[in-house]
Motif scaffolding. Structure first.
Motif, PDB file in Angstrom:
ATOM      1  N   UNK A  92      48.867  49.848  37.493  1.00  0.00           N
ATOM      2  CA  UNK A  92      48.576  48.668  37.079  1.00  0.00           C
ATOM      3  C   UNK A  92      49.434  47.714  39.280  1.00  0.00           C
ATOM      4  N   UNK A  93      50.061  48.460  39.097  1.00  0.00           N
ATOM      5  CA  UNK A  93      50.765  47.748  41.137  1.00  0.00           C
ATOM      6  C   UNK A  93      50.263  47.963  42.178  1.00  0.00           C
ATOM      7  N   UNK A  94      49.594  49.157  41.692  1.00  0.00           N
ATOM      8  CA  UNK A  94      48.803  49.847  42.371  1.00  0.00           C
ATOM      9  C   UNK A  94      47.967  49.462  43.055  1.00  0.00           C
ATOM     10  N   UNK A  95      47.036  48.966  41.492  1.00  0.00           N
ATOM     11  CA  UNK A  95      45.462  48.716  40.921  1.00  0.00           C
ATOM     12  C   UNK A  95      46.223  47.183  42.151  1.00  0.00           C
ATOM     13  N   UNK A  96      46.537  46.523  41.489  1.00  0.00           N
ATOM     14  CA  UNK A  96      46.697  44.652  42.026  1.00  0.00           C
ATOM     15  C   UNK A  96      46.852  44.964  43.423  1.00  0.00           C
ATOM     16  N   UNK A  97      47.872  45.811  44.173  1.00  0.00           N
ATOM     17  CA  UNK A  97      48.016  45.634  45.724  1.00  0.00           C
ATOM     18  C   UNK A  97      46.090  46.261  46.564  1.00  0.00           C
ATOM     19  N   UNK A  98      45.814  47.243  45.383  1.00  0.00           N
ATOM     20  CA  UNK A  98      44.278  47.763  46.360  1.00  0.00           C
ATOM     21  C   UNK A  98      43.539  46.713  46.174  1.00  0.00           C
ATOM     22  N   UNK A  99      43.449  45.885  45.323  1.00  0.00           N
ATOM     23  CA  UNK A  99      42.523  44.947  45.244  1.00  0.00           C
ATOM     24  C   UNK A  99      42.511  43.624  45.898  1.00  0.00           C
ATOM     25  N   UNK A 100      43.758  43.537  46.484  1.00  0.00           N
ATOM     26  CA  UNK A 100      44.166  42.359  47.285  1.00  0.00           C
ATOM     27  C   UNK A 100      44.054  42.551  48.605  1.00  0.00           C
ATOM     28  N   UNK A 101      44.186  43.904  48.969  1.00  0.00           N
ATOM     29  CA  UNK A 101      43.514  44.204  50.524  1.00  0.00           C
ATOM     30  C   UNK A 101      41.571  44.518  50.638  1.00  0.00           C
ATOM     31  N   UNK A 102      40.663  44.286  49.388  1.00  0.00           N
ATOM     32  CA  UNK A 102      39.964  44.761  49.614  1.00  0.00           C
ATOM     33  C   UNK A 102      38.964  43.191  49.425  1.00  0.00           C
ATOM     34  N   UNK A 103      39.881  42.451  48.548  1.00  0.00           N
ATOM     35  CA  UNK A 103      39.010  40.950  48.288  1.00  0.00           C
ATOM     36  C   UNK A 103      38.046  40.527  50.064  1.00  0.00           C
ATOM     37  N   UNK A 104      38.666  40.375  51.194  1.00  0.00           N
ATOM     38  CA  UNK A 104      37.925  40.140  51.718  1.00  0.00           C
ATOM     39  C   UNK A 104      36.227  41.021  52.325  1.00  0.00           C
ATOM     40  N   UNK A 105      36.317  41.981  51.060  1.00  0.00           N
ATOM     41  CA  UNK A 105      34.838  42.543  51.278  1.00  0.00           C
ATOM     42  C   UNK A 105      34.090  42.069  50.350  1.00  0.00           C
ATOM     43  N   UNK A 106      33.875  40.945  49.954  1.00  0.00           N
ATOM     44  CA  UNK A 106      33.753  40.480  48.600  1.00  0.00           C
ATOM     45  C   UNK A 106      33.388  39.276  48.859  1.00  0.00           C
ATOM     46  N   UNK A 108      34.955  36.026  51.622  1.00  0.00           N
ATOM     47  CA  UNK A 108      35.531  35.625  52.894  1.00  0.00           C
ATOM     48  C   UNK A 108      35.981  33.926  52.809  1.00  0.00           C
ATOM     49  N   UNK A 109      36.361  33.650  51.403  1.00  0.00           N
ATOM     50  CA  UNK A 109      36.076  31.964  51.364  1.00  0.00           C
ATOM     51  C   UNK A 109      38.072  32.015  51.114  1.00  0.00           C
ATOM     52  N   UNK A 110      38.711  33.049  50.631  1.00  0.00           N
ATOM     53  CA  UNK A 110      39.759  33.099  50.751  1.00  0.00           C
ATOM     54  C   UNK A 110      40.144  34.645  50.783  1.00  0.00           C
ATOM     55  N   UNK A 111      41.514  34.761  50.744  1.00  0.00           N
ATOM     56  CA  UNK A 111      42.386  36.610  50.714  1.00  0.00           C
ATOM     57  C   UNK A 111      43.274  35.926  49.613  1.00  0.00           C
ATOM     58  N   UNK A 112      44.050  37.834  48.922  1.00  0.00           N
ATOM     59  CA  UNK A 112      44.592  37.113  47.734  1.00  0.00           C
ATOM     60  C   UNK A 112      45.911  38.230  48.267  1.00  0.00           C
ATOM     61  N   UNK A 113      47.145  37.618  48.097  1.00  0.00           N
ATOM     62  CA  UNK A 113      48.498  38.120  48.314  1.00  0.00           C
ATOM     63  C   UNK A 113      49.145  38.149  46.973  1.00  0.00           C
ATOM     64  N   UNK A 114      49.772  39.165  46.759  1.00  0.00           N
ATOM     65  CA  UNK A 114      50.533  39.348  46.162  1.00  0.00           C
ATOM     66  C   UNK A 114      52.094  39.309  46.229  1.00  0.00           C
TER      67      UNK A 114
END
Length: 338
Positions: A92-106, A108-114
Motif C-alpha cells: 500500500x505504501x509503495x502504491x501511494x508513493x507512486x500515485x503521489x509522484x504521478x498526480x501531475x500526469x492527471x 496540474x491543479x494540485x500535487x500530492x505529498x505523503x
C-alpha cells in the motif's frame, strides 16, 4: 500529460453517461469534441474546457457533489498508464508513493505529498494557487474526486474497507455525503486538504489479483440478453455498478441511491416500475459472482462466502442451493471430477 488528462476526461464523461447525461451534449456545452475525445490522438484540454466540463456535469446531473460520486465509482484502470503503474506496486505504501509522484500526469491543479508520523501517515493535496485561481470549480470537484478515489482504491488494494483517522478540508458545513464517502466527519481547516490513516496499512501487501478478477468478471459475467431499453434500465445500471465494485462486497440500497443522486425511496420506486427489487438485483450479482468464483477453481467455498459478504457459511450454502439446486460443496466436487 495530454494522454492521461484525456483518460481522466473520458472517465468523467463515461460516468456522466451512467447518470443519464448525453455525452454529446455534455461535450458540446463544454467546448470538447466528442469524436476527438473518442479518437486515438492525444489532446491537450484548456483550463476553461475542464472547468466547463465539471460545471456542466454538475448542472446536467443536478448533483453539486458530482466529483465525490465520481470518486466512488471510477476504477484505477480509468487513469490509463498511471493506473497500470500503480497496480504493479507491492505494498500500500509503495502504491501511494507512486500515485503521489504521478498526480501531475492527471491534473496540474494540485500535487500530492505523503507525510509519515508516529503511528500514522497522511496524504496531502497541495493546491497550485496560480492555476486554481482560473479554475476554482474544477479545482474543488477534482479535489473531491481524488480524496474519495484514494480511499476507494485503497479498499481494492487489500479487499477491506479502510476508514481514515481524519479528513481535513476547508468546508464549514460539508454535509452527510462527505461524511459517508470520506467515512469520517471532516474537520474544517483554513486551506488544508489531507487524509490521515493508521500506519498499519502502509506495509500491507497489495492483492493485485483483484484487478485481473474484475477484468475477467466484466468479460465473462453478463446479464441475460437485453434490449436497448432494458440495458438502460436502473436494474442493468445497478447490476453493472455492483459487478465493477464486487471486491468491496454488495453495498446497501442507501449507498447505491446516493451514487445515482436519488433518494432510496425514489430508487425503490424506479426499480418497482421495472418489476424488480434492489435485493433481487443484488442477488443476481451474488449468484453470477459465486458461479464465476466457483468455476475459476481458485477459491475455497469459505473464501467465496466471505467475498460475497455472507457472515455465515451456512447462509451462503442456502443461497447457493436456491440458485443452483445443489450445495457449493457438491457443485465444486462435480467441477473437479469433470
Amino acid at each position: 500529460m495530454e494522454d492521461q488528462q484525456k483518460q481522466f476526461v473520458l472517465g468523467i464523461v463515461a460516468y456522466a453517461v451512467q447518470r443519464d447525461i448525453s455525452a454529446e451534449k455534455l461535450c458540446r456545452l463544454s467546448g470538447i469534441s466528442l469524436p476527438d475525445l473518442m479518437g486515438k490522438n492525444n489532446i491537450r484540454y484548456t483550463a476553461k474546457q475542464l472547468n466547463d466540463l465539471w460545471l456542466n456535469a454538475c448542472h446536467l446531473s443536478n448533483d453539486p457533489l458530482f466529483g465525490l460520486h465520481l470518486g466512488e465509482s471510477l476504477q484505477l484502470a480509468a487513469l490509463g498508464v498511471v493506473g497500470e503503474i500503480v497496480k504493479t506496486s507491492t505494498t500500500v505504501g509503495n502504491a501511494i508513493t507512486i500515485a503521489t509522484s504521478l498526480t501531475g500526469l492527471v491534473t496540474d491543479l494540485f500535487k500530492m505529498e505523503v507525510r509519515q508520523g508516529e503511528g500514522r501517515f497522511a496524504i496531502y493535496l497541495i493546491p497550485d494557487q496560480a492555476r486554481r485561481k482560473d479554475s476554482e470549480f474544477a479545482f474543488k470537484q477534482t479535489l473531491d474526486f481524488f480524496m474519495v478515489f484514494m480511499i476507494h482504491e485503497l479498499d481494492g488494494f487489500i479487499l477491506e474497507k479502510i476508514k481514515p483517522e481524519e479528513a481535513r478540508l476547508p468546508i464549514s458545513t460539508p454535509g452527510k455525503e462527505y461524511a459517508r464517502l470520506l467515512r469520517c466527519e471532516p474537520l474544517e481547516t483554513k486551506d488544508e486538504y489531507a487524509l490521515t490513516f493508521d500506519s498499519k496499512y502502509w506495509d500491507l501487501p497489495i492483492i493485485t489479483a483483484n484487478y485481473e478478477l474484475q477484468t475477467s468478471l466484466l468479460q465473462n459475467v453478463n446479464l441475460v440478453e437485453l434490449t436497448q431499453a432494458e440495458s438502460d434500465s436502473y436494474r442493468a445500471r445497478i447490476y453493472q455498478y455492483l459487478l465493477k465494485n464486487a471486491y468491496l462486497g454488495i453495498v446497501s440500497l442507501e449507498e447505491i441511491a446516493a451514487n445515482f443522486n436519488v433518494s432510496p425511496r425514489s430508487l425503490q420506486r424506479k426499480l418497482k416500475d421495472e418489476n424488480v427489487t434492489y435485493q433481487e438485483v443484488a442477488d443476481e450479482v451474488r449468484k453470477s459472482l459465486a458461479l464465476h468464483y466457483m468455476n475459476s477453481g481458485k477459491y475455497y467455498v469459505k473464501e467465496i462466502s466471505y467475498m460475497l459478504g455472507y457472515n455465515e457459511l451456512s447462509a451462503f450454502s442456502r443461497a447457493f442451493k436456491r440458485w443452483t439446486g445443489t450445495t457449493p460443496g457438491i457443485y465444486q466436487k462435480h467441477l473437479t471430477t469433470g
